[in-house]
Design an enzyme around this catalytic site. Structure first.
Site, PDB file in Angstrom:
ATOM      1  N   HIS A   1      66.193 -27.683  49.860  1.00 48.87           N
ATOM      2  CA  HIS A   1      67.085 -27.224  48.786  1.00 48.87           C
ATOM      3  C   HIS A   1      66.299 -27.202  47.478  1.00 48.87           C
ATOM      4  O   HIS A   1      65.548 -28.143  47.195  1.00 48.87           O
ATOM      5  CB  HIS A   1      68.291 -28.160  48.688  1.00 48.87           C
ATOM      6  CG  HIS A   1      69.280 -27.722  47.658  1.00 48.87           C
ATOM      7  ND1 HIS A   1      70.186 -26.708  47.884  1.00 48.87           N
ATOM      8  CD2 HIS A   1      69.489 -28.145  46.392  1.00 48.87           C
ATOM      9  CE1 HIS A   1      70.911 -26.528  46.788  1.00 48.87           C
ATOM     10  NE2 HIS A   1      70.522 -27.398  45.867  1.00 48.87           N
TER      11      HIS A   1
ATOM     12  N   ASN B   1      59.705 -20.109  53.426  1.00 50.11           N
ATOM     13  CA  ASN B   1      59.546 -21.477  53.949  1.00 50.11           C
ATOM     14  C   ASN B   1      59.235 -21.456  55.442  1.00 50.11           C
ATOM     15  O   ASN B   1      58.434 -22.261  55.926  1.00 50.11           O
ATOM     16  CB  ASN B   1      60.801 -22.309  53.677  1.00 50.11           C
ATOM     17  CG  ASN B   1      60.797 -22.884  52.283  1.00 50.11           C
ATOM     18  OD1 ASN B   1      60.007 -23.784  51.984  1.00 50.11           O
ATOM     19  ND2 ASN B   1      61.648 -22.359  51.419  1.00 50.11           N
TER      20      ASN B   1
ATOM     21  N   GLY C   1      62.393 -15.839  54.266  1.00 50.68           N
ATOM     22  CA  GLY C   1      61.633 -16.641  55.212  1.00 50.68           C
ATOM     23  C   GLY C   1      60.287 -17.134  54.719  1.00 50.68           C
ATOM     24  O   GLY C   1      59.381 -17.362  55.520  1.00 50.68           O
TER      25      GLY C   1
HETATM   26  C1  GAR Z   1      64.564 -21.514  49.185  1.00 55.09           C
HETATM   27  O1  GAR Z   1      64.326 -21.673  47.815  1.00 55.09           O
HETATM   28  C2  GAR Z   1      65.462 -22.619  49.685  1.00 55.09           C
HETATM   29  O2  GAR Z   1      65.226 -23.865  49.071  1.00 55.09           O
HETATM   30  C3  GAR Z   1      66.824 -22.092  49.301  1.00 55.09           C
HETATM   31  O3  GAR Z   1      66.758 -20.725  49.600  1.00 55.09           O
HETATM   32  C4  GAR Z   1      65.413 -20.280  49.442  1.00 55.09           C
HETATM   33  C5  GAR Z   1      65.008 -19.593  50.721  1.00 55.09           C
HETATM   34  O4  GAR Z   1      63.782 -18.948  50.563  1.00 55.09           O
HETATM   35  N1  GAR Z   1      67.858 -22.747  50.026  1.00 55.09           N
HETATM   36  C6  GAR Z   1      69.038 -23.041  49.499  1.00 55.09           C
HETATM   37  O5  GAR Z   1      69.367 -22.759  48.368  1.00 55.09           O
HETATM   38  C7  GAR Z   1      69.959 -23.782  50.453  1.00 55.09           C
HETATM   39  N2  GAR Z   1      71.052 -24.363  49.738  1.00 55.09           N
HETATM   40  P1  GAR Z   1      62.941 -18.484  51.812  1.00 55.09           P
HETATM   41  O6  GAR Z   1      63.871 -17.627  52.683  1.00 55.09           O
HETATM   42  O7  GAR Z   1      61.838 -17.664  51.230  1.00 55.09           O
HETATM   43  O8  GAR Z   1      62.461 -19.694  52.532  1.00 55.09           O
END
Ligand code: GAR
Length: 219
Positions: free
Chosen positions: A111, A16, A14
């Site tokens: 992404h 982002n 989480g």
């Molecule tokens: C982020 O890097 C996001 O871009 C990626 O997962 C991570 C989540 O991090 N999403 C994908 O790969 C979707 N295809 P977070 O939970 O710390 O935000």
């Protein structure tokens, strides 16, 4: 003016989500997070939202007979919270066709690559394996095609020669944390427009984007 109500879907850490929550904390930010939904009870992002007093729901995908049942439950929770825009932030479930059709042009995903390169899982590893010198982050509208909807914004990040996937992912993540709140702001300000032309893929136009060009390259 009323703030745009966003709902954020997560599955894990989480970071982002936290970037979006922090942006929304500023009194003049034009959006607020009305609900955070996780498909996993252990997602770290839930605690971040709770700490900031943002409502959370765990909707476990395993509790549903099929993908569409799960999607409809998530959708009902978002609607009950008055959500107008859905932001996927590390949400690692594939939707049934119903969900992106129902929320068409009202769902964003982030992404960790410059789409359409390196769709799907392990995008930073894919970039390293391909030997590219530049990768980055993309925020796009979600359609039925995985990681395939119209691009809203991108930030380019260099790939260094000795990068591991984790090093590259960490560098991209810093760009993600700037990009996603910016796109949420654009949406809330009504600056994001879908351009449709017969026989061509949909594209997105942002009003006044030149002012934000500094984000395009994040060394
Ligand atoms: C982020 O890097 C996001 O871009 C990626 O997962 C991570 C989540 O991090 N999403 C994908 O790969 C979707 N295809 P977070 O939970 O710390 O935000």
């Amino acid at each position: 003016m009323a703030k745009l109500k966003a709902g954020v879907l997560i599955s894990g850490r989480g970071s982002n989500l936290l970037a979006l929550l922090q942006a929304c904390d500023a009194p003049d930010f034009p959006a607020e997070i009305a609900l955070v939904v996780s498909n996993r009870a252990e997602a770290g992002g839930l605690a971040q939202a709770e700490r900031l007093g943002v409502p959370t729901r765990v909707i476990a995908h395993g509790d549903f007979a099929d993908r569409e049942d799960f999607d409809r439950a998530v959708s009902a929770a978002l609607e009950a919270a008055g959500v107008e825009l859905v932001c996927l932030a590390g949400f690692m479930r594939i939707f049934s066709p119903w969900f992106p059709a129902y929320w068409a042009n009202r769902i964003l995903n982030i992404h960790p690559s410059l789409l359409p390169a390196f769709r799907g899982l392990h995008a930073p590893q894919q970039a390293i394996d391909a030997g590219v010198r530049v990768s980055g982050a993309t925020v796009h509208l979600v359609t039925e095609t995985l990681d395939g909807g119209p691009v809203v914004a991108q930030a380019a990040v260099p790939v260094h020669q000795d990068d591991t996937a984790d090093m590259l992912a960490a560098r991209i993540l810093l760009a993600e944390h700037e990009l996603y709140p910016l796109v949420l702001r654009w949406f809330a300000e009504g600056r994001v427009h879908l351009l449709r032309a017969p026989g061509k893929p949909d594209r997105v136009r942002i009003d006044g984007v030149a002012a934000d060009a500094a984000l395009l390259w994040r060394p």
